[in-house]
Structures are given as C-alpha cells and as structure tokens.
Design an enzyme around this catalytic site. Structure first.
Site, PDB file in Angstrom:
ATOM      1  N   GLU A 143      -2.466  -8.999   3.199  1.00  0.00           N
ATOM      2  CA  GLU A 143      -2.820  -9.503   4.534  1.00  0.00           C
ATOM      3  C   GLU A 143      -4.320  -9.414   4.801  1.00  0.00           C
ATOM      4  OE1 GLU A 143      -2.411  -5.093   5.260  1.00  0.00           O
ATOM      5  OE2 GLU A 143      -1.533  -6.578   3.903  1.00  0.00           O
ATOM      6  N   CYS A 200       0.835  -1.209   0.000  1.00  0.00           N
ATOM      7  CA  CYS A 200       0.000   0.000   0.000  1.00  0.00           C
ATOM      8  C   CYS A 200       0.872   1.263   0.000  1.00  0.00           C
ATOM      9  CB  CYS A 200      -0.994  -0.036   1.159  1.00  0.00           C
ATOM     10  SG  CYS A 200      -2.323   1.181   0.958  1.00  0.00           S
ATOM     11  N   HIS A 257      -3.770  -4.836  -0.195  1.00  0.00           N
ATOM     12  CA  HIS A 257      -3.327  -5.399   1.079  1.00  0.00           C
ATOM     13  C   HIS A 257      -3.406  -6.924   1.022  1.00  0.00           C
ATOM     14  CE1 HIS A 257      -3.099  -1.742   3.593  1.00  0.00           C
ATOM     15  NE2 HIS A 257      -3.992  -1.279   2.731  1.00  0.00           N
TER      16      HIS A 257
END
Length: 194
Positions: free
Chosen positions: A177, A77, A175
């Site tokens: 994650e 990001c 992202h």
C-alpha cells in the site's frame, strides 16, 4: 467483491483501505469473525510488536479464525510475521500457518530496515507484471528467513523472504500500500487471485 481488512488495533488499516479505493475496490475494516469468514478476500496488515499484536488477536478470537480461512488471505509486514510459527520478538508464539521462525536482524545491521529495496526471485501470480529488481517499501526489524514457501527475496545484509505463500495464504514483508505502482499491481493481483 467482498473484501475485508482485519482491524485488531495493530495495523495500518486505513492506508490499505485507501490503496484499495485507488484501485476501485471498497473494503471493510473489521474484527468481527463472521464478517471475516464471509469475505471473498481477507487482508491482514500489521504494525508494531508481535506479542502485543498476538494478544489483540486472541482477545477477539482471531488467532483461531485466521488459520482456518479458506479464501485468499494477504498478510502485510507484521501480519506476515504473525502468520509464522514463532517470532524472536519477545519470544512470541504466532499463528503457525507457515512453519517458519521469525528472526531478529543481526546487531551489525541498522534496524529497523526502512525504505525502498528490491525484490528478487519472484514466483507465482502475485507478481504478474512485476519485474525482478523492482523497488518496494519496507519498515521492519525482524525478518522471515528464506524457506520453501518464499516467493520473493530481498537483500539487506542477508537474503531473506520478501514474500511467502502457502495454499490460500499469501504474505509480504514490504508494504504494498506504500509501494507505488508496483505495490498497487501486487494488490490487484491478490484481489484477482482465485
């Protein structure tokens, strides 16, 4: 495997750390240069505003360390945007790893771009096992235009870089994650990168 997540006060370090733990990897969050230099893999997340994030990197001397790293590095990001030459966000000079300018989405688009979107034109081993058109999770108001280092694209009014790579430096605007099984696959591919 010695994995380090760079913690400079502008990143979602815990969510990245928990995602790696789900994959069976332990990672240390740190801003200490010697630990970052000794790591096998480095993850460079970022959330927030470019100029203040760069000030934090400079405060810890990481603006000099990160561009010199030789091991695989993954920017996430804002981390991806900070790896570029310059950002239109508050006219910020960044780390200069990628010779690209970060742009602000046109006012005609709803910003920030939040939510699930598809990645296309996938290149390289970061996307092994990931199908074209898979959905990943985005939260951002600035973007990296398509460029010679693009290894994935995303459409949001325009087509822009979803991910970029140069030598040992990888970066994704989304992202991983927070991107479910697809994101975990991408993280796993990065950890396994030579």
């Amino acid at each position: 495997m010695n994995i380090v997540i760079i913690d400079y006060g502008a990143g979602n370090v815990k969510s990245v750390q928990f995602a790696l733990e789900r994959l069976g990897y332990q990672a240390e969050c740190t801003n200490e240069a010697d630990k970052i230099l000794r790591a096998d893999k480095v993850i460079f997340p970022g959330v927030g505003e470019a100029k203040s994030a760069m000030k934090e990197l400079q405060r810890f001397g990481l603006d000099k360390i990160i561009p010199e790293l030789k091991q695989p590095v993954l920017g996430i990001c804002l981390g991806m945007q900070l790896m570029c030459e310059h950002s239109e966000e508050n006219d910020t000079d960044c780390l200069g790893i990628f010779p690209v300018e970060v742009k602000k989405f046109d006012e005609t688009f709803k910003v920030p771009h939040i939510g699930w979107n598809q990645i296309q034109n996938l290149k390289g081993h970061l996307f092994d096992g990931v199908e074209r058109g898979e959905y990943v999770y985005y939260v951002h108001s600035f973007y990296v235009p398509e460029n010679p280092f693009s290894i994935a694209d995303t459409e949001y009014g325009i087509s822009y870089s979803g991910a970029i790579q140069k030598d040992n430096f990888y970066a994704c605007q989304f992202h991983p994650e927070k991107s479910g099984d697809v994101g975990e696959n991408i993280l796993k591919n990065f950890i396994k990168a030579v």
